[in-house]
Design an enzyme around this catalytic site. Structure first.
Site, PDB file in Angstrom:
ATOM      1  N   CYS A 123      18.653  -0.446  52.306  1.00  9.72           N
ATOM      2  CA  CYS A 123      18.184  -0.814  53.646  1.00  9.72           C
ATOM      3  C   CYS A 123      18.906  -2.043  54.193  1.00  9.72           C
ATOM      4  CB  CYS A 123      16.699  -1.134  53.613  1.00  9.72           C
ATOM      5  SG  CYS A 123      15.689   0.148  52.905  1.00  9.72           S
TER       6      CYS A 123
ATOM      7  N   ARG B 116      25.918   0.153  53.573  1.00  9.46           N
ATOM      8  CA  ARG B 116      24.950  -0.077  52.496  1.00  9.46           C
ATOM      9  C   ARG B 116      24.239   1.225  52.095  1.00  9.46           C
ATOM     10  NH1 ARG B 116      23.372  -5.658  52.297  1.00  9.46           N
ATOM     11  NH2 ARG B 116      21.281  -5.137  51.611  1.00  9.46           N
TER      12      ARG B 116
ATOM     13  N   TRP C 137      16.723   3.265  53.651  1.00  9.46           N
ATOM     14  CA  TRP C 137      17.099   4.135  52.532  1.00  9.46           C
ATOM     15  C   TRP C 137      15.780   4.479  51.854  1.00  9.46           C
ATOM     16  CZ3 TRP C 137      17.187   4.105  47.080  1.00  9.46           C
ATOM     17  CH2 TRP C 137      18.105   4.984  46.487  1.00  9.46           C
TER      18      TRP C 137
ATOM     19  N   ASN D  33      12.968  -4.699  53.717  1.00  5.68           N
ATOM     20  CA  ASN D  33      13.768  -4.160  52.599  1.00  5.68           C
ATOM     21  C   ASN D  33      13.031  -4.506  51.325  1.00  5.68           C
ATOM     22  OD1 ASN D  33      15.673  -3.710  54.501  1.00  5.68           O
ATOM     23  ND2 ASN D  33      17.175  -5.166  53.715  1.00  5.68           N
ATOM     24  N   GLY D  34      13.109  -3.630  50.323  1.00  2.00           N
ATOM     25  CA  GLY D  34      12.459  -3.922  49.043  1.00  2.00           C
ATOM     26  C   GLY D  34      11.290  -2.984  48.822  1.00  2.00           C
TER      27      GLY D  34
ATOM     28  N   GLU E  73      34.581   5.467  33.946  1.00  2.00           N
ATOM     29  CA  GLU E  73      34.693   5.042  35.342  1.00  2.00           C
ATOM     30  C   GLU E  73      35.323   6.157  36.193  1.00  2.00           C
ATOM     31  OE1 GLU E  73      33.442   2.899  37.095  1.00  2.00           O
ATOM     32  OE2 GLU E  73      34.725   2.631  38.825  1.00  2.00           O
TER      33      GLU E  73
ATOM     34  N   LYS F 244      33.453   7.904  39.357  1.00  2.00           N
ATOM     35  CA  LYS F 244      34.056   7.978  40.701  1.00  2.00           C
ATOM     36  C   LYS F 244      34.066   9.422  41.196  1.00  2.00           C
ATOM     37  CE  LYS F 244      33.891   4.717  41.642  1.00  2.00           C
ATOM     38  NZ  LYS F 244      33.638   3.477  40.967  1.00  2.00           N
TER      39      LYS F 244
ATOM     40  N   GLU G 121      30.461  10.744  41.974  1.00  2.00           N
ATOM     41  CA  GLU G 121      29.717  10.145  43.091  1.00  2.00           C
ATOM     42  C   GLU G 121      30.282  10.507  44.459  1.00  2.00           C
ATOM     43  OE1 GLU G 121      31.115   5.506  42.653  1.00  2.00           O
ATOM     44  OE2 GLU G 121      29.148   5.809  43.507  1.00  2.00           O
TER      45      GLU G 121
ATOM     46  N   HIS H  97      32.558  17.072  18.295  1.00  6.14           N
ATOM     47  CA  HIS H  97      31.157  16.934  17.880  1.00  6.14           C
ATOM     48  C   HIS H  97      30.195  17.522  18.922  1.00  6.14           C
ATOM     49  CE1 HIS H  97      32.346  14.590  14.434  1.00  6.14           C
ATOM     50  NE2 HIS H  97      33.085  13.830  15.228  1.00  6.14           N
TER      51      HIS H  97
ATOM     52  N   LYS I 123      25.091   1.321  48.797  1.00  9.04           N
ATOM     53  CA  LYS I 123      26.069   0.357  48.293  1.00  9.04           C
ATOM     54  C   LYS I 123      25.397  -0.727  47.486  1.00  9.04           C
ATOM     55  CE  LYS I 123      30.047  -1.558  47.823  1.00  9.04           C
ATOM     56  NZ  LYS I 123      30.909  -0.912  46.813  1.00  9.04           N
TER      57      LYS I 123
HETATM   58  C1  AGP Z   1      29.994   2.379  41.784  1.00  6.74           C
HETATM   59  O1  AGP Z   1      30.951   3.166  42.364  1.00  6.74           O
HETATM   60  C2  AGP Z   1      28.640   2.519  42.196  1.00  6.74           C
HETATM   61  N1  AGP Z   1      28.439   2.832  43.526  1.00  6.74           N
HETATM   62  C3  AGP Z   1      27.543   1.815  41.422  1.00  6.74           C
HETATM   63  O2  AGP Z   1      27.577   2.335  40.139  1.00  6.74           O
HETATM   64  C4  AGP Z   1      27.544   0.271  41.344  1.00  6.74           C
HETATM   65  O3  AGP Z   1      28.618  -0.174  40.583  1.00  6.74           O
HETATM   66  C5  AGP Z   1      26.195  -0.188  40.755  1.00  6.74           C
HETATM   67  O4  AGP Z   1      25.157   0.193  41.617  1.00  6.74           O
HETATM   68  C6  AGP Z   1      26.138  -1.680  40.508  1.00  6.74           C
HETATM   69  O5  AGP Z   1      26.319  -2.402  41.689  1.00  6.74           O
HETATM   70  P1  AGP Z   1      26.676  -3.936  41.664  1.00  6.74           P
HETATM   71  O6  AGP Z   1      28.020  -4.078  41.037  1.00  6.74           O
HETATM   72  O7  AGP Z   1      26.658  -4.370  43.102  1.00  6.74           O
HETATM   73  O8  AGP Z   1      25.615  -4.632  40.854  1.00  6.74           O
END
Ligand code: AGP
Length: 608
Positions: free
Chosen positions: A2, A27, A72, A97-98, A481, A485, A488, A504, A603
């Protein structure tokens, strides 16, 4: 997650609110809304579409005081009735927010008092609570403070009243909020990018602060209600840094910004002849002398950077290191060691799980805390005793790219500083590492030249539904990683395994429809990795190998090899990240997904 914007001005604030919301779109959100005070009435517009839809819906609204929000969804589906601002009796409007944890109990009580709820959100209780105090004669400030005292949970809020045309109340606890100070106008926002068009003067609120904001003045009160002074700072953020420029997506822009982001992050070190603990804060020397182990806490991509760092810290600095998912650590009964350095890693510095893990670590007796973070003044930075700022610049794309590689740079510096303090680094080794770090931005630049070839390679993934990523040792977290990527932003189901684990279990998945992406640096595990790749080929799996020069891995039927430069030693994970970012980006383009705002994701994850 949010986003909040608010303004009190002598001009119509609707364009300011809408532009601010647009800047907060990155965000992540699923609905948006705003309220302005006009002729002692609250005028509200809400939409489940993008901010552009809200702009159309608010065409007939104007006023000199207003609050706006991108939501959100947490409590209640994304819908217009759940979108903020929420109102009470056409008199009070709130954005939030929260998460309010005790909202059910408050809702029951307020319903018994006659309040009618029109949404499924936790936020609506705040509007009715403020109203319940305000109608009894409390000022808007006092009514908000009394309401906040009843809330359990995390919040950043903005509050306005219909009969109070030039006053905005706001508060933060656990979620980010800042004040923007202008000339005869003042603002609030979740982050500074929302206010760049109107001011550069920023006041960062502390945990529990409540602020009363008018046209020409603002007052800040701490959590106990005592007036306090918070410094006005000049934001270094520029419009250029948050605009797309020549790029189609922020993600691509941010991938290509990595050479500069790394150069900025390493600037202080690369300009000096030796490594000093002071780069982690004035008290770093004393703290580092006391520690005997490290515990890294982070989420998502930031967690992956911690997994790379564990290898460096143990091999180069000889210091035991554990890495934990922040949301798991905070609820686990762990054995704490007061001589452990807690390292939190976060791009945003506001991730609720990481923040909670940090506070949990402190509560169980850890005094030494280091934040590696991209946002100065973020909660994680402020609540840690030591800090290292990655200087990646604003990262807008939800998929983290330049934040990851700059985190790795910061963690490598931490490794070298600790190695030096522990007598594990000769002067010659130190100079060699500094030399390699100085060369890093141009090495990344060279890898970026693979872009056209990777774009072509991505065509092979257009019809795939699954993918396996393999790596070993220092590069297993890079495989993780790469898989994160890809999943997501392209929504292809992707998993990563240490290549030795294949037989395994996951080998059962391999057939001609399962692309296998391998990270193949020219390191000591290369021959082992080659055997693992044979296991894949023997089962008809199609291989996509990112191989350093001199690995002697050649393209052949079912094997696509992407040639990387020479092996970069300990810094190799940073270089091997780049092609996987580009691959995910171009596969997502093939799939036609919303690259910068993938579905269901935000974000900055400011709720648990
Ligand atoms: C990464 O591409 C993500 N969108 C997500 O995993 C992110 O790294 C995670 O939410 C942690 O965020 P931060 O680094 O702002 O704490």
């Amino acid at each position: 997650m949010c986003g909040i914007v608010g303004a009190v001005a002598q001009r119509n604030v609707v364009p300011i609110l809408l532009q601010g919301l647009q800047r907060l779109e990155y965000r992540g959100y699923d609905s948006a809304g705003l309220v302005v005070v006009h002729d002692k009435q609250l005028q509200r517009a809400r939409s489940t579409g993008r901010v552009a839809d809200l702009t159309l819906k608010s065409a007939d609204i104007s006023g000199h005081l207003g609050i706006a929000h991108t939501r959100w969804a947490t409590h209640g589906v994304p819908s217009e009735r759940n979108a903020h601002p929420h109102m009470s009796n056409a008199s009070i409007a709130v954005v939030h927010n929260g998460i309010i944890e005790n909202y059910e109990e408050l809702r029951t009580r307020l319903t018994a008092q006659g309040y009618v709820f029109t949404s499924d959100t936790d936020t609506e209780v705040i509007a009715h609570l403020v109203h319940s105090h305000y109608k009894n004669g409390a000022t808007l400030l006092a009514a908000t403070q009394a309401s906040l005292a009843e809330l359990v949970g995390a919040y950043a809020i903005g509050v306005v009243a219909a009969d109070n045309p030039a006053q905005l109340i706001c508060s933060r606890k656990g979620s980010p909020l800042l004040l923007g100070v202008g000339k005869h106008e003042n603002f609030i926002a979740s982050d500074m990018s929302a206010l760049l068009a109107v001011t550069k003067n920023v006041v960062y609120l502390e945990e529990g602060d409540v602020a009363e904001i008018g046209l020409d003045a603002y007052k800040v009160f701490d959590a106990r209600g005592k007036p306090v002074t918070r410094p006005v700072q000049i934001s270094e953020l520029t419009n250029d840094s948050v605009e797309l420029g020549e790029y189609k997506h922020y993600m691509l822009k941010e991938i290509f910004e990595q050479p500069q982001a790394l150069a900025n992050t390493l600037e202080a070190v690369c300009n000096s002849q030796s490594l000093i603990p002071g780069i982690f804060g004035a008290e770093a020397s004393a703290a580092f002398a006391k520690i005997d182990s490290i515990l890294i806490l982070a989420c998502g991509t930031s967690h992956n950077s911690g997994l790379v760092a564990r290898n460096w810290l143990e091999e180069i600095a000889g210091i035991p290191c554990n890495v934990e998912i922040a949301s798991e650590y905070r609820y686990r009964t762990s054995v704490s060691n007061p001589n452990t350095l807690i390292v939190t890693i976060s791009q945003s510095g506001e991730t609720a799980d990481t923040l909670a893990a940090l506070n949990h670590a402190k509560a169980v007796g850890h005094a030494h805390t280091l934040a590696i973070c991209n946002v100065p003044e973020s909660a994680i930075i402020r609540q840690s005793s030591l800090r290292f700022l990655t200087r990646a610049g604003p990262e807008i794309g939800v998929a983290s790219t330049k934040a990851f590689t700059t985190q790795l740079a910061g963690l490598f510096l931490l490794t070298l500083v600790l190695a030096k303090l522990r007598g594990k680094l000769s002067q010659q080794q130190e100079q060699q590492h500094l030399h390699d770090l100085r060369h890093l931005p141009s090495a990344v630049q060279a890898v970026l030249k693979l872009e056209p070839a990777i774009k072509k390679l991505a065509e092979n993934f257009a019809n795939k539904h699954h993918a396996l990523f393999l790596g070993r040792g220092l590069h297993y977290p890079i495989a993780l990683e790469g898989a994160l990527k890809l999943k997501e932003i392209s929504y292809i189901h992707a998993e990563a395994y240490p290549a030795g684990e294949l037989k395994h279990g996951p080998l059962a998945l391999v057939d001609k429809d399962m692309p296998v992406i391998a990270v193949a640096p020219n390191d000591t595990l290369l021959e082992k990795l080659k055997s693992n790749l044979q296991e894949v080929r023997a089962r008809g799996g199609e291989l996509f190998v990112f191989a350093d020069a001199n690995t002697k891995i050649q393209s052949s039927e079912g094997v696509h090899v992407m040639q990387m430069p020479e092996h970069a030693g300990f810094l190799s994970p940073i270089l091997h990240t780049i092609p996987l970012q580009l691959l995910a980006y171009y596969v997502a383009l093939q799939k036609g997904t919303d690259v910068d705002k993938p579905r269901n994701l935000a974000k900055s994850v400011t709720v648990e």
